[in-house]
Design a protein around this motif. Sequence first.
Motif, PDB file in Angstrom:
ATOM      1  N   ASP A 150      31.418  33.798  34.591  1.00  0.00           N
ATOM      2  CA  ASP A 150      30.403  33.498  33.796  1.00  0.00           C
ATOM      3  C   ASP A 150      31.416  34.006  32.614  1.00  0.00           C
ATOM      4  O   ASP A 150      30.801  34.499  31.612  1.00  0.00           O
ATOM      5  CB  ASP A 150      29.325  34.919  34.177  1.00  0.00           C
ATOM      6  CG  ASP A 150      27.619  34.423  32.820  1.00  0.00           C
ATOM      7  OD1 ASP A 150      27.320  33.732  32.734  1.00  0.00           O
ATOM      8  OD2 ASP A 150      28.024  35.380  32.260  1.00  0.00           O
ATOM      9  N   GLN A 176      30.646  37.078  42.150  1.00  0.00           N
ATOM     10  CA  GLN A 176      30.078  37.956  40.929  1.00  0.00           C
ATOM     11  C   GLN A 176      29.396  36.766  39.848  1.00  0.00           C
ATOM     12  O   GLN A 176      29.394  36.709  38.674  1.00  0.00           O
ATOM     13  CB  GLN A 176      31.051  38.407  40.001  1.00  0.00           C
ATOM     14  CG  GLN A 176      32.294  38.982  40.752  1.00  0.00           C
ATOM     15  CD  GLN A 176      33.542  39.476  39.812  1.00  0.00           C
ATOM     16  OE1 GLN A 176      33.384  40.121  38.951  1.00  0.00           O
ATOM     17  NE2 GLN A 176      34.532  40.103  40.275  1.00  0.00           N
ATOM     18  N   GLU A 178      26.392  35.605  38.399  1.00  0.00           N
ATOM     19  CA  GLU A 178      24.422  36.250  37.608  1.00  0.00           C
ATOM     20  C   GLU A 178      23.679  34.867  37.629  1.00  0.00           C
ATOM     21  O   GLU A 178      22.402  35.594  36.937  1.00  0.00           O
ATOM     22  CB  GLU A 178      25.567  36.427  36.309  1.00  0.00           C
ATOM     23  CG  GLU A 178      26.389  37.874  36.370  1.00  0.00           C
ATOM     24  CD  GLU A 178      27.271  38.595  35.125  1.00  0.00           C
ATOM     25  OE1 GLU A 178      26.735  38.107  33.945  1.00  0.00           O
ATOM     26  OE2 GLU A 178      28.000  39.142  35.697  1.00  0.00           O
ATOM     27  N   SER A 180      23.673  32.422  34.741  1.00  0.00           N
ATOM     28  CA  SER A 180      23.321  31.505  33.951  1.00  0.00           C
ATOM     29  C   SER A 180      22.998  30.281  34.203  1.00  0.00           C
ATOM     30  O   SER A 180      23.669  29.733  34.560  1.00  0.00           O
ATOM     31  CB  SER A 180      24.298  31.857  32.652  1.00  0.00           C
ATOM     32  OG  SER A 180      25.810  32.032  33.217  1.00  0.00           O
ATOM     33  N   ALA A 205      26.564  39.200  41.694  1.00  0.00           N
ATOM     34  CA  ALA A 205      26.507  39.686  40.985  1.00  0.00           C
ATOM     35  C   ALA A 205      26.020  41.474  41.713  1.00  0.00           C
ATOM     36  O   ALA A 205      25.010  40.849  42.103  1.00  0.00           O
ATOM     37  CB  ALA A 205      26.779  39.848  39.979  1.00  0.00           C
ATOM     38  N   ILE A 208      22.174  41.847  40.420  1.00  0.00           N
ATOM     39  CA  ILE A 208      21.298  41.204  40.866  1.00  0.00           C
ATOM     40  C   ILE A 208      20.313  41.512  42.140  1.00  0.00           C
ATOM     41  O   ILE A 208      21.118  42.147  42.950  1.00  0.00           O
ATOM     42  CB  ILE A 208      22.481  39.313  41.506  1.00  0.00           C
ATOM     43  CG1 ILE A 208      22.051  39.615  40.431  1.00  0.00           C
ATOM     44  CG2 ILE A 208      20.557  39.133  41.323  1.00  0.00           C
ATOM     45  CD1 ILE A 208      22.138  39.295  38.817  1.00  0.00           C
TER      46      ILE A 208
END
Length: 235
Positions: A150, A176, A178, A180, A205, A208
């Motif tokens: 990300d 990692q 996220e 998106s 990540a 989360i």
Amino acid sequence: MTGVISSKTIKRLSISYNYADYVEFCSIYALDTPNVVDLYYSCYARPWYSHCNLDSLAKATLDLHMLEGEGVIDADVTELINGIHNVKTLHLTSSSVEVISVCCKGGLPVFENLVDLVFLGNIGQGWKVLLPLLLENSPNLKTLVLSALDHWTYRYCFVGIRITPKNQVKMLSIMQYEGSAKELKQISHFLLKMECLEVLKVYAAAAINDSKKIQLTEDLLKLPRASSKLKIQVM
């Protein structure tokens, strides 16, 4: 430690050099270590390397850094990269990716034995150039690990990146993650281009929570894929 390292008996070698002002004159420029199996090399990219004999290398971690000003133009890591062409597991830091993409002026060798490729740290612009070249020049690559995807997608995007249809990647790990929309597009692109892929491991990540992780899993499972054998795991 400077100049030339020559040994027929060393099996593991770790080199760290942090003095950018003196790199042209004092850093390592030759490695005659044919029996080294594990190499850690952290240094500023030199204008030249005279000789790199690493024929037995199984694992290498490169942490290369770019000099500022004229050093960027002069640096050439071709001989160093050619020297590790037998490696089986290769870890590259973000700065190494940038250096190799700009300063491997003789082109990448074929990494015939490379099985595991790991990209460490935040992703920068050089990945757009280097990743497809490494996939193309690593005919036996089975595992690909990408980190902090990300952080890269705010300005750059994997979508449309050239991925050779001959790639043999069976496991793709995303660290990692996220969740998106841009990250999801990146992963979707890989799943459509990697026909041999059997496992996608996505490591969420730290921020989360479990509820969000369930949603991420559902989103990933909906993605189209080229491989009928693919299993998706969210960790």
